[in-house]
Design a protein around this motif. Structure first.
Motif: not given
Ligand code: PMM
Length: 289
Positions: A18-22, A216-221, A265-267
Motif C-alpha cells: 500500500g501507499v500512505m501519502g503524507v 510492516i510500514l516503511v517510511a524512508a521518504s 511517502v510525500h510524493e
C-alpha cells in the motif's frame, strides 16, 4: 507467516504493498513544512494524493525532525482535526500521526482509521488504553526518545536484531495494555535514533521482521540517509529533501519486494507506480501474496 497478508481491522487489502501519502500540517517538517498549514489546502492536498494513487493519507500536526520542539496539545488538535474530518468525510482512509492519546482519540472520533504513533505508545502513558479502546490499527514504530535527543541514542551493536527485539518488547507491552495483536503494524523507524548506516542495514533486512508476524510500514521518504547518498560529489552538499523522490520510489519498490505492507511517502505518483511494478513482477513470478 507473510506479513503482507495480515488483515487489519477497517483497512482494505490492496493485494499489493500500500501507499500512505503524507500531509504534514506543520510549519517545520523537514520536507514539506509550512505548505499545508491551511486546513482547506491540506484537505485538497490529501485528496490530490489519493487521486495520484495513495491508499491512505497520514495527517500529522507535529514535526518529529531531529531537534524539533514539541507543540502544545491544543495546537496539535487545532491543526489536525479539520483535516482528518474533511478527508474522512470524503471517504479517504486517514491515519493520524501523533504521539498524544488525546489527539489520537479525537482524530478517530473525527474519522481516522489508523493511529500512527512514532513512539509506539511510549511517549504518552494514555496512548495504549486509547488505542485499545478505539480498536483501530496502531503503529508500533521503533523509538528510543523524543526528537530533541534522539540522535544521541543511535548506538547499536547488531542494529537489525536490536531494533526488532525492542519493537517486539513494545508489542508485548502494548498487548498487555489491552491492544489486540491484530491491530498492530510495525515500523523500523528509519531516521529515528538511527545513523545512516543503520537505516541502510534495516532496509536491507526487512525480511527479518516477518518473524513478528505483523504488517510492516516503511517510511524512508526524503529522509536524510537518501540526501547523504545523493550528496553533490563536488561540494558534499546533501541532496535537498524535495529532490529525493526518485530515490524514495526506488526504496518503495525494494521495500515492497521484501514484503512491506505499506510505504509512507510525500510524493505519491512515483511510489504508486513503483509498488504496481513490484506487484506485477511478483505475479509474473507466481509468488504467493
Ligand atoms: N517518520 C516521520 C513521521 N512519521 N511515521 C511512521 N510510522 N514512520 C516514520 O518513519 C515516520 C512517521 C518523519 O518524517 P516527516 O517529517 O516527513 O513526516
Amino acid at each position: 507467516m507473510n506479513a503482507f497478508k495480515s488483515a487489519l481491522p477497517g483497512v482494505d487489502d490492496w493485494g499489493r504493498c500500500g501507499v500512505m501519502g503524507v500531509v504534514n500540517v506543520t510549519p517545520d517538517s523537514f520536507s514539506d513544512g509550512g505548505l499545508w498549514l491551511d486546513p482547506g489546502l491540506a484537505v485538497a492536498h490529501g485528496l490530490e494524493l489519493v487521486a495520484r494513487g495513495a491508499d491512505i493519507v497520514d495527517v500529522g500536526g507535529e514535526s518529529t525532525r531531529p531537534g524539533a520542539v514539541r507543540v502544545t496539545r491544543e495546537e496539535e488538535l487545532r491543526r489536525v482535526l479539520p483535516v482528518v474530518r474533511g478527508l474522512a468525510e470524503a471517504g479517504v482512509t486517514v491515519s493520524i500521526d501523533t504521539m498524544r492519546a488525546a489527539v489520537a482519540e479525537a482524530a478517530v472520533e473525527a474519522g481516522a482509521r489508523i493511529v500512527n504513533d512514532v513512539s509506539g505508545g511510549l511517549a504518552d502513558p494514555d496512548m495504549v488504553p486509547v488505542a485499545a479502546g478505539t480498536g483501530v490499527p496502531f503503529v508500533v514504530m521503533h523509538w528510543r526518545g523524543q526528537s530533541a535527543s534522539m540522535d544521541e541514542l543511535a548506538s547499536y551493536g547488531d542494529v537489525v536484531g536490536e531494533v526488532i527485539e525492542e519493537v517486539e518488547r513494545q508489542m508485548d507491552a502494548v498487548v498487555s495494555g489491552g491492544v489486540d495483536p491484530a491491530q498492530i503494524i510495525v515500523d523500523p523507524g528509519l531516521g529515528f535514533s538511527k545513523r545512516r548506516e543503520d537505516d541502510w542495514a534495516l532496509l536491507a533486512r526487512l525480511d527479518a521482521w516477518t518473524r513478528l508476524g505483523r504488517p510492516i510500514l516503511v517510511a524512508a521518504s526524503r529522509k536524510r540517509f537518501l540526501g547523504t547518498l545523493l550528496a553533490d560529489p563536488a561540494t558534499g552538499e546533501l541532496r535537498p529533501a524535495r529532490a529525493r523522490d526518485a530515490a524514495t520510489a526506488a526504496v518503495s519498490a525494494l521495500a515492497a519486494a521484501q514484503g512491506a505492507w505499506a510505504v509512507r511517502v510525500h510524493e505519491v505518483t512515483a511510489t504508486a507506480d513503483a509498488v504496481r511494478v513490484e506487484s506485477a513482477l511478483r505475479a509474473a513470478r507466481g509468488a504467493d501474496r
